[in-house]
Design an enzyme around this catalytic site. Sequence first.
Site, short mmCIF file in Angstrom:
data_model
loop_
_atom_site.label_atom_id
_atom_site.label_comp_id
_atom_site.label_asym_id
_atom_site.label_seq_id
_atom_site.Cartn_x
_atom_site.Cartn_y
_atom_site.Cartn_z
N GLU A 119 -10.76 -2.50 3.96
CA GLU A 119 -9.37 -2.05 4.11
C GLU A 119 -9.21 -0.68 3.45
O GLU A 119 -9.92 -0.33 2.50
CB GLU A 119 -8.41 -3.05 3.46
CG GLU A 119 -8.39 -4.39 4.17
CD GLU A 119 -7.25 -5.31 3.70
OE1 GLU A 119 -6.57 -5.89 4.55
OE2 GLU A 119 -7.06 -5.46 2.48
N ASP A 125 0.79 -1.24 0.00
CA ASP A 125 0.00 0.00 0.00
C ASP A 125 0.83 1.30 0.00
O ASP A 125 1.81 1.41 0.74
CB ASP A 125 -0.87 0.09 1.27
CG ASP A 125 -1.63 -1.17 1.58
OD1 ASP A 125 -1.53 -2.14 0.83
OD2 ASP A 125 -2.33 -1.18 2.61
N TYR A 130 1.82 -1.10 9.95
CA TYR A 130 0.83 -1.24 8.88
C TYR A 130 0.38 0.12 8.35
O TYR A 130 0.85 1.17 8.79
CB TYR A 130 -0.35 -2.08 9.39
CG TYR A 130 -0.13 -3.58 9.24
CD1 TYR A 130 1.12 -4.10 8.93
CD2 TYR A 130 -1.18 -4.47 9.42
CE1 TYR A 130 1.31 -5.48 8.79
CE2 TYR A 130 -1.00 -5.85 9.28
CZ TYR A 130 0.25 -6.35 8.97
OH TYR A 130 0.43 -7.69 8.83
N ASP A 185 -5.74 0.92 9.22
CA ASP A 185 -5.57 1.83 8.08
C ASP A 185 -6.23 3.20 8.28
O ASP A 185 -7.07 3.63 7.46
CB ASP A 185 -6.09 1.19 6.77
CG ASP A 185 -5.56 -0.22 6.54
OD1 ASP A 185 -4.50 -0.54 7.13
OD2 ASP A 185 -6.18 -1.00 5.79
C1 FRU Z 1 -3.97 -3.77 2.51
C2 FRU Z 1 -3.37 -4.15 3.86
C3 FRU Z 1 -3.80 -3.18 4.93
C4 FRU Z 1 -2.71 -3.32 5.95
C5 FRU Z 1 -1.49 -3.50 5.09
C6 FRU Z 1 -0.42 -4.37 5.67
O1 FRU Z 1 -3.21 -4.25 1.45
O2 FRU Z 1 -3.74 -5.47 4.19
O3 FRU Z 1 -5.11 -3.41 5.42
O4 FRU Z 1 -2.61 -2.22 6.80
O5 FRU Z 1 -1.95 -4.05 3.88
O6 FRU Z 1 0.71 -4.38 4.86
#
Ligand code: FRU
Length: 490
Positions: A223, A47, A106, A167
């Site tokens: 997400e 991300d 994350y 997130d």
């Molecule tokens: C989306 C995700 C998010 C998380 C991150 C971890 O691709 O799963 O929800 O914060 O990637 O790398």
Amino acid sequence: MEWTRAARYRAYDQYSALELMKLQAQATASPAQLHYHIRPQSGLLNDPNGFSYFNGEWTVFYQSFPFGAAHGLKSWVRLSSPDLVHWTNHGVAVLPDSDFDSHGAYSGSAHEVDGKLFLMYTGNHRDADWTRTPYQLGAWLDQDGRVTKLAQPLIDQPETVTEHFRDPQLFFHGDRWYALLGAQRATDQRGEMLLYSAPAVTGPWTAVGPIKLPLADLGYMVECPNLISVDGVPTFVFCPQGLPQAAASYQNIYPNMYLQGKDFDYQAATLEGAGELTNLDEGFDVYASQTFNAPDGTAYLISWVGLPDMAYPTDEQNWANCLSQVKELHQVDGQLVQQPVAAMTSLRQEEHRFAGEVETITPDGGQQLELAVTIAANQQGTLYLAASVDRKQSVQLRFDTAAGELVIDRATSGPQPTPDHGTTRTLKLPAKADLKLRLFLDHSLAEVFVNDGRQVATFRYFTSQENTALAFDRPTTASGSWWQLADQNQ
Ligand code: FRU
């Protein structure tokens, strides 16, 4: 190599500088490597995070696992840019080095506050028995690039949600700060978005409540949620994992959708006058997009080109994925459009024009180019991208400008990403109308802007770099230009 749990979560300091350098050299030497998009220096990128304007520059971070093509222990890598096209990579910025983010720093976002950049992100913590606790954390990035984490979490997991709570998107509205989070409800394990607010970024953060949308079901987890204003229109951009096909059809393993409304009520957390849930991108590989409103109000978007639970052909070269180019979002004729930013034209080399009954646009244009083409109405044919001399290998864009359809087919382009989700994508177009495409190739990435960004299709393809023709399968009434594009720094 097998990515066991122990291998994925091995501490960063257990790797030697030499191991990392070898991985970096391998990624750089890869024929599929990107030359003007943000790409991992080594390992896996996912991300985009912390997309913002800070200290007179554009800033973006990405989720990084630098030690291989696996979803291991995640950190944030920072880049900055004067123009949203030329990026400087400043290396790792947020390490998973506290108890709260022990199993990954994350995804999250960022906003300038009093000359510093405030980062709000999810700390992924696991116990010895592998029970997960998500913490919403804060950190300051100063003007010298130093990151200082806050000692305590900003938001703890509420009882109403499961361990899937992450997130945060941080933004300012009226006289308060807001954070929008993705979550899974505890009662029925369905997805939702939660809004929090605070008088200051450091808190105290209090729950406003779940976002109320006129949608029966958001799948099992949302997400990467975003709420932005696109020319005054409140717009949610989010990833509802497991979204029922009845809500909006999509073919990728997980969807990245947007939903616009007439008004957003911040007190009631309600989107009023909502339109239809729509695919953000019609290609194969966009996920986890992040958007923000710049200081002048303009909305910008950048995406992960890659999806969770997918394998890509570069995995065996120990690197994976990239970010999309940045797109500017606008409202045109009541519709969201996505357009390249102005500075994309600064990459253009010599212009090559074509017009009339066109068959071969170029036999050897390379795979680092931009093509702007208008295909006249009422024709059928195929536009080959990255094609071999005999055209047997290529990405095919099959158009019908009478009926109004564009089929993107990557089946004949070479080794495939996980093929379970189809090798074609079909876009509906206006019937009996000219088709305008603005198209970018970067060795293994294609971005196709359709009819001035009314639709966009982003996807990876993995072909021999010797396949460099750009051609129609038959004489086609068309006009346009193409340019080879320069590398951007990074
Ligand atoms: C989306 C995700 C998010 C998380 C991150 C971890 O691709 O799963 O929800 O914060 O990637 O790398």
